[in-house]
Design an enzyme around this catalytic site. Structure first.
Site, PDB file in Angstrom:
ATOM      1  N   HIS A  80       0.824  -1.208   0.000  1.00  0.00           N
ATOM      2  CA  HIS A  80       0.000   0.000   0.000  1.00  0.00           C
ATOM      3  C   HIS A  80       0.864   1.268   0.000  1.00  0.00           C
ATOM      4  O   HIS A  80       0.544   2.250  -0.672  1.00  0.00           O
ATOM      5  CB  HIS A  80      -0.929  -0.046   1.218  1.00  0.00           C
ATOM      6  CG  HIS A  80      -1.668   1.216   1.459  1.00  0.00           C
ATOM      7  ND1 HIS A  80      -1.476   1.982   2.587  1.00  0.00           N
ATOM      8  CD2 HIS A  80      -2.602   1.860   0.725  1.00  0.00           C
ATOM      9  CE1 HIS A  80      -2.272   3.039   2.525  1.00  0.00           C
ATOM     10  NE2 HIS A  80      -2.966   2.994   1.417  1.00  0.00           N
ATOM     11  N   GLU A  83       1.936   1.888  -3.388  1.00  0.00           N
ATOM     12  CA  GLU A  83       0.823   2.459  -4.158  1.00  0.00           C
ATOM     13  C   GLU A  83       0.830   3.991  -4.029  1.00  0.00           C
ATOM     14  O   GLU A  83       0.685   4.718  -5.015  1.00  0.00           O
ATOM     15  CB  GLU A  83      -0.503   1.885  -3.658  1.00  0.00           C
ATOM     16  CG  GLU A  83      -1.727   2.473  -4.341  1.00  0.00           C
ATOM     17  CD  GLU A  83      -2.858   2.746  -3.372  1.00  0.00           C
ATOM     18  OE1 GLU A  83      -3.242   3.928  -3.246  1.00  0.00           O
ATOM     19  OE2 GLU A  83      -3.342   1.797  -2.727  1.00  0.00           O
ATOM     20  N   HIS A  84       1.024   4.479  -2.797  1.00  0.00           N
ATOM     21  CA  HIS A  84       1.118   5.940  -2.604  1.00  0.00           C
ATOM     22  C   HIS A  84       2.318   6.512  -3.362  1.00  0.00           C
ATOM     23  O   HIS A  84       2.228   7.575  -3.971  1.00  0.00           O
ATOM     24  CB  HIS A  84       1.281   6.255  -1.118  1.00  0.00           C
ATOM     25  CG  HIS A  84      -0.007   6.274  -0.350  1.00  0.00           C
ATOM     26  ND1 HIS A  84      -0.402   7.356   0.398  1.00  0.00           N
ATOM     27  CD2 HIS A  84      -0.991   5.353  -0.215  1.00  0.00           C
ATOM     28  CE1 HIS A  84      -1.566   7.101   0.971  1.00  0.00           C
ATOM     29  NE2 HIS A  84      -1.949   5.878   0.617  1.00  0.00           N
ATOM     30  N   GLU A 160      -3.448   7.813   7.667  1.00  0.00           N
ATOM     31  CA  GLU A 160      -4.516   6.998   7.084  1.00  0.00           C
ATOM     32  C   GLU A 160      -4.850   5.824   8.002  1.00  0.00           C
ATOM     33  O   GLU A 160      -6.015   5.496   8.210  1.00  0.00           O
ATOM     34  CB  GLU A 160      -4.088   6.490   5.705  1.00  0.00           C
ATOM     35  CG  GLU A 160      -5.183   5.682   5.014  1.00  0.00           C
ATOM     36  CD  GLU A 160      -4.788   5.203   3.613  1.00  0.00           C
ATOM     37  OE1 GLU A 160      -3.730   5.610   3.113  1.00  0.00           O
ATOM     38  OE2 GLU A 160      -5.558   4.408   3.046  1.00  0.00           O
TER      39      GLU A 160
END
Lengths: 468, 465
Positions: A80, A83-84, A160
């Site tokens: 993840h 992904e950022h 997040e």
């Protein structure tokens, strides 16, 4: 906006996911108006195009077969985080420039990470598809991972995690539950990653992940919209064709050992209402043409929770009123093991134990008496209808293709789903309930609500029914 | 999806209507380039509009691409029609419509809808409340689904046993909301922003007022607010005009007759001084909301504020807030601003979540970003980027039946011109940087805004300006 994250049970309440699960039940053979075409580049990239000419727009998605299940201990969450970082620039594109260029073209872009895959997408006017391909192809092999950009973005990811999980009591329960349901399989780890791992992650971890998994052979490009397949294939050749093929690392087979007894876990967090989740191990789809159990399990969940008059809502919320809300979910598509889950919030004056007993009773009734043909027919009617409804969304059509492909099936296997679901009999539903909804493979997770000020609540006056 | 997407999407949707084609392919690439936008010769979305015999307004877009139908019927029956003493009544009335009608129980209604694969939904906002249906357009399915919708709309029974059950469920949800930082912040925000104006009432109501609701309250509220004369019927999909007309009659002929026109909502009063509240919470993050009364539907400043807000906080990674708070400093996962235009001044809101220890730093930064924007307005570069996105992305606003239905509902309820969508691109294109600066300076006053911080940083002034 980019950088979202999704997981099958990882975020929000399962209840919110149910419409998605329910509509994922269905698909039919594409009609003439919606032909699906497939093409493979020499470097291994697979391209799938589905025509939908209702509006002059297009959705483009790249699915990488790399999700949190491919991570190692100590660097959970790196799929993840990468992904950022995919929005943080390449040799030719400055940090943040990707989204800016898509926005300037009138487009939307975003991305999400799950246990099984990482997906990037753009939605734009059909004339702008070349821009999406150009940028997406560029970051497939030219990403620059700088320490400076990483050090800011990892803070965003930790925010997040706080927002998505740490401050949401039911998310905490679901996270703890997954870590209990699976003892060895990597599905036990949250997609967002453990906070400790995020705190110690470096840009080198993200770089290693990128180098390991981001290659044409590990990706599927899905395009749905007002396009002509041949032109899309040519465009894909033009932009993605020059990316060099790269060997993929070996994937170890990871099998969750059989569970041999009920597991229970309790989570304390600031909240008012208790919450209960119950998870059973269940098979995932492996052979779309010949399997029958996953389809029967989908129908079982439909009978229990597929509509407002389905068993759980009718019995537990409306009739006995033991629950203020309840739901069930099962996702048959995944590279790892399957799981069937129930959840609910007890009514005021009822405890999680009351709700657990009521849910188990509903399970026992199905195991003992089966389901009626009428109930099953009702679920099938919804399956048939939603195959039409889903055609109203190009994005959703692309999602279904991508899900199938990135989990190792051909998108053509989607054509069989409707027939397979329609063929499920009441006896098969009863059989899978008896086989899989057994205590030895059950995990029960509960939320024990805590007062906000950290003090114990005052004891309730006697005589009031309050068992929680 | 992450919150900022939902918020900004919601704002965008509300500001523009969400329409669709399934529209004629007139926005070719040439049209999309700035400066080349011209008024289309034909309507982008051919909306047919008429009244039913009982006076309901009907909006219809015919499209046979898919064998399905979307329909909604909406009324001025949202939470702003509540009183403080009976807060939650509007929501409860709307919620009970499909839980017993024409002698059918909640389970019977749900079963008959499920048997034909139909989905019954609804809307509940500050202004509007109503029921929507998605069904196959084949005769048996459509007939049975519309029959249920007609009963739910026109013959609700409001069974007392169901009311007691739903009250208990609502109260449980309200209690839970009192412990969760996001809902604590939302509630405090609307109370501070709107005071005793009905927009300050909580949609779900208060524990005490919901507890006191009676069946008669619901019967009365329904009779007074679900009137054909004030209904807006939107239809989208696989129907002929004749069929659509018959359905609109079927869904509204037996609605209660209005005794009078709906009472006008009071005007929203602008705050005269800043208000700040710091609310303790054990969460790891502070939830921060800032706001001011925003704009109305059809507002004369709509386009400058809408385009300006894209630049300030509505345009995702294009926005200043995201650049300053997230991209440059990693202070938050999501930060946004939006205008939600309503019958009266809907909220303008800025929001973010950040770890408690840095909430003062983040709040100061947000204030500075807003003040800079108001003082200087957007740069030409920012304005071009915003227009490129909004105009170039126009086709995505109307690319599905669902979006078109939403758009019809907004046009119909707020009596926007039928050419609203045709004019949209030109109206965006005409906005200048000076207009944005002027509109924000007049309409957003940073020195009078409300600020809520839930889970405030300990020992900090929590929002000292």
């Amino acid at each position: 906006m980019n950088h979202t994250l999704s997981s099958n049970f990882g975020s929000r309440s399962l209840l919110k996911l149910l419409p998605l699960l329910a509509s994922a039940l269905c698909w039919v053979a594409p009609a003439a108006w919606a032909a699906t075409s497939e093409y493979q580049l020499a470097n291994g990239l697979k391209v799938i195009v589905k025509e939908d000419h209702r509006a002059p727009v297009v959705v483009s998605q790249v699915w990488y077969r790399a999700g949190s299940m491919d991570e190692f201990n100590g660097t959970t969450g790196v799929a993840h985080v990468l992904e950022h970082m995919m929005f943080k620039g390449t040799k030719d594109i400055a940090p943040g420039e990707f989204s800016k260029l898509i926005a300037a073209a009138g487009g939307k872009d975003n991305a999400f990470t799950s246990r099984d895959h990482t997906t990037y997408f753009q939605q734009l006017h059909k004339s702008k598809l070349p821009l999406a391909f150009k940028l997406e192809a560029d970051r497939m092999h030219n990403l620059i991972l700088s320490e400076k950009e990483f050090s800011k973005e990892i803070q965003v990811v930790m925010e997040e995690r706080r927002w998505r999980t740490d401050d949401k009591p039911q998310s905490l329960v679901q996270e703890a539950m997954m870590a209990t349901v699976f003892q060895e399989h990597p599905y036990r780890r949250p997609v967002i990653g453990w906070m400790n791992d995020l705190e110690h992650m470096t840009y080198r971890d993200a770089r290693d992940w990128y180098q390991r998994w981001y290659t044409p052979k590990n990706a599927v490009l899905v395009v749905v919209g007002d396009v002509e397949p041949k032109a899309v294939f040519q465009l894909a050749e033009k932009y993605f064709g020059k990316i060099k093929a790269k060997p993929l690392p070996e994937r170890k087979v990871q099998v969750e050992p059989e569970q041999t007894g009920i597991k229970r876990i309790n989570v304390k967090a600031p909240a008012q209402l208790p919450y209960l989740a119950m998870a059973y191990h269940a098979p995932a789809l492996r052979d779309p043409a010949n399997d029958w159990e996953p389809y029967a399990l989908e129908m079982l969940v439909g009978v229990m929770d597929g509509n407002e008059s389905a068993r759980l809502n009718k019995s537990l919320v409306r009739d006995s009123q033991v629950a203020s809300s309840t739901g069930a979910g099962y996702d048959s598509i995944g590279r790892g093991p399957g799981m069937l889950m129930f959840e609910g919030t007890p009514s005021e004056g009822k405890s999680v134990a009351d709700l657990e007993a009521a849910l188990r009773e509903q399970i026992e009734i199905i195991k003992r008496d089966g389901v009626t043909a009428e109930e099953l027919q009702r679920v099938k009617a919804q399956v048939v209808a939603s195959q039409v409804y889903q055609r109203d969304s190009m994005f959703y059509q692309a999602m279904q293709i991508g899900e199938y492909e990135s989990n190792g099936f051909s998108h053509r296997a989607l054509d069989q789903r409707l027939a397979k679901l329609q063929a499920v009999t009441p006896a098969q539903v009863q059989e899978v309930a008896r086989k899989y909804l057994v205590d030895d493979s059950l995990t029960v997770a509960t939320l024990d609500p805590q007062p906000l000020d950290g003090k114990k609540p005052a004891p309730r006056p006697k005589g009031l029914p309050h068992k929680s | 999806m992450m919150k900022v997407v939902l918020k900004s999407f919601k704002a965008a949707a509300k500001s523009t209507g969400r329409g669709a084609r399934l529209w004629k392919k007139m926005l070719g690439t040439g049209c999309l380039a700035l400066g080349l936008v011209s008024l289309p010769a034909h309507a982008i979305l051919p909306i047919q509009h008429w009244q039913t015999a009982t006076g309901a307004q009907v909006y219809f877009v015919e499209n046979h691409d898919l064998p399905m139908l979307d329909v909604s019927v909406e009324f001025p029956a949202g939470s702003s029609r509540d009183t403080a003493a009976k807060s939650g009544l509007a929501n409860m009335t709307k919620g009970l419509l499909d839980l017993g009608a024409a002698g059918l129980s909640d389970n019977e209604i749900a079963t008959r809808l499920a048997d034909v694969g139909a989905n019954l939904g609804g809307r509940f906002e500050l202004d509007r409340a109503g029921v929507s249906l998605r069904t196959l357009s084949s005769a048996r399915e459509r007939g049975q689904a519309l029959d249920m919708m007609a009963k739910v709309l026109q013959q609700p029974d409001f069974p007392d046993s169901v009311l007691q059950r739903e009250k208990a469920r609502t109260i449980a949800a309200l209690k839970e909301a009192e412990t969760q930082p996001e809902s604590i912040a939302d509630k405090a925000f609307s109370k501070m922003l709107y005071g005793s104006h009905p927009y300050g009432l909580q949609g779900g109501g208060e524990i005490a007022t919901v507890s006191a609701l009676t069946r008669q309250d619901l019967v009365d509220f329904y009779r007074d607010h679900y009137n054909a004369e004030h209904a807006v019927v939107s239809l989208m999909g696989d129907l002929t005009r004749t069929e659509a007309a018959a359905i609109a009659e079927q869904l509204t002929a037996k609605l209660p007759k209005a005794q009078s026109a709906p009472a006008p909502l009071p005007a929203v009063e602008y705050p005269v001084a800043p208000q700040t509240r710091a609310i303790p919470h054990p969460a790891t993050q502070s939830h921060i909301l800032l706001g001011y009364p925003g704009m109305v539907r059809g507002d004369r400043d709509f386009f400058p504020l809408y385009v300006g807000n894209y630049i300030l906080g509505g345009g995702g990674f294009d926005s200043r807030l995201t650049k300053e708070v997230r991209e440059k400093r990693g202070l938050a996962y999501s930060t946004y601003s939006y205008f939600a235009p309503m019958q009266q001044l809907g909220p303008f809101q800025i929001g973010l979540q950040t770890k408690k220890e840095q909430s003062e730093q983040a709040l100061t930064l947000v204030r500075k970003t807003l003040q800079d924007f108001i003082a200087k307005g957007p740069t030409d570069k920012e304005l071009t980027q915003a227009k490129n996105n909004i105009i170039g992305g126009f086709p995505l606003r109307i690319d599905s039946n669902r979006k078109i239905l939403e758009y019809l509902g907004v046009i119909g309820y707020y009596r926007l011109p039928l050419t609203y969508l045709d004019d949209f691109v030109n109206n965006v294109n005409k906005v200048t940087a000076a207009q944005i600066r002027d509109a924000f300076a007049r309409r957003v006053r940073p020195d009078r805004m409300v600020t809520v911080v839930v889970g405030a940083q300990e020992g900090a002034p929590a929002a000292s300006k």
